[in-house]
Design an enzyme around this catalytic site. Sequence first.
Site, mmCIF file in Angstrom:
data_model
loop_
_atom_site.group_PDB
_atom_site.id
_atom_site.type_symbol
_atom_site.label_atom_id
_atom_site.label_comp_id
_atom_site.label_asym_id
_atom_site.label_seq_id
_atom_site.Cartn_x
_atom_site.Cartn_y
_atom_site.Cartn_z
ATOM 1 N N LEU A 26 -6.302 -0.922 10.622
ATOM 2 C CA LEU A 26 -6.779 -1.668 9.474
ATOM 3 C C LEU A 26 -6.109 -1.053 8.260
ATOM 4 O O LEU A 26 -6.066 0.170 8.116
ATOM 5 C CB LEU A 26 -8.304 -1.562 9.381
ATOM 6 C CG LEU A 26 -9.042 -2.502 8.427
ATOM 7 C CD1 LEU A 26 -8.772 -3.960 8.754
ATOM 8 C CD2 LEU A 26 -10.544 -2.227 8.477
ATOM 9 N N ASP A 27 -5.587 -1.893 7.384
ATOM 10 C CA ASP A 27 -4.817 -1.400 6.256
ATOM 11 C C ASP A 27 -5.624 -0.430 5.390
ATOM 12 O O ASP A 27 -6.849 -0.526 5.296
ATOM 13 C CB ASP A 27 -4.350 -2.562 5.376
ATOM 14 C CG ASP A 27 -3.289 -3.417 6.049
ATOM 15 O OD1 ASP A 27 -2.593 -2.903 6.935
ATOM 16 O OD2 ASP A 27 -3.175 -4.602 5.675
ATOM 17 N N TYR A 28 -4.900 0.466 4.742
ATOM 18 C CA TYR A 28 -5.489 1.470 3.856
ATOM 19 C C TYR A 28 -6.386 0.828 2.798
ATOM 20 O O TYR A 28 -7.462 1.343 2.474
ATOM 21 C CB TYR A 28 -4.344 2.241 3.188
ATOM 22 C CG TYR A 28 -4.726 3.306 2.194
ATOM 23 C CD1 TYR A 28 -5.367 4.481 2.603
ATOM 24 C CD2 TYR A 28 -4.404 3.166 0.844
ATOM 25 C CE1 TYR A 28 -5.688 5.465 1.681
ATOM 26 C CE2 TYR A 28 -4.715 4.156 -0.078
ATOM 27 C CZ TYR A 28 -5.363 5.298 0.347
ATOM 28 O OH TYR A 28 -5.675 6.284 -0.567
#
Length: 212
Positions: free
Chosen positions: A41-43
């Site tokens: 999951l993206d930052y």
Amino acid sequence: MSDIFLFNKPFQVMSQFTDNDGRANLSDYIRIPKIYPAGRLDYDSEGLMILTGDGELQHQISHPRHKLAKTYWVQVDGEIDQNAIDSLKNGVQLNDGPTLPATAEKINEPDMLWPRTPPVRFRANIPTSWLSLTISEGRNRQVRRMTAAVGFPTLRLIRAQIGDWSIDNLAPGEHRTLSLGPEFIRYKSNKNNKPSINRRKPKAHTRRKYSP
């Protein structure tokens, strides 16, 4: 029997256990050895991650071939209209090709929404709106690119559900352990590469929280 770990990833936390740049990561919240994320999951995104020490299950959850549905709550810039919703449903053209049809609907701000730190910027003359978007692909930053393609850039992105698993009753930074029996955990692809799952109830679950 195998365990999976449902984790509500906070904003600006890396979806891995180490980071050479000193950014917050999974090790700041989870102290369980030999488990690994089943997908990332993206930052700058929030919400559900699944972790497991079962390599086969990790592959089956994360591999795009199994097309496991993922549902996102998306706050966008502007008052999203039905034309944009219909475009998302039908699939939109991105620079790496068209997306598959999605499930999309405009929603109210989710009841269980938590404050984000730092908060989303506020502009009095430009409203924001929320939608629920379910996709079965896993391209890089796909949801953000999809909403931008229909004219409504994403401001906040929360993954609410993966398959049958959700972030219900999980505050940011919390995780819950599910002990799954062998009759439950295996995803099998049929000849159309669509996943099937035995939907029996998990045998047991516990909830844990680590505060750094």
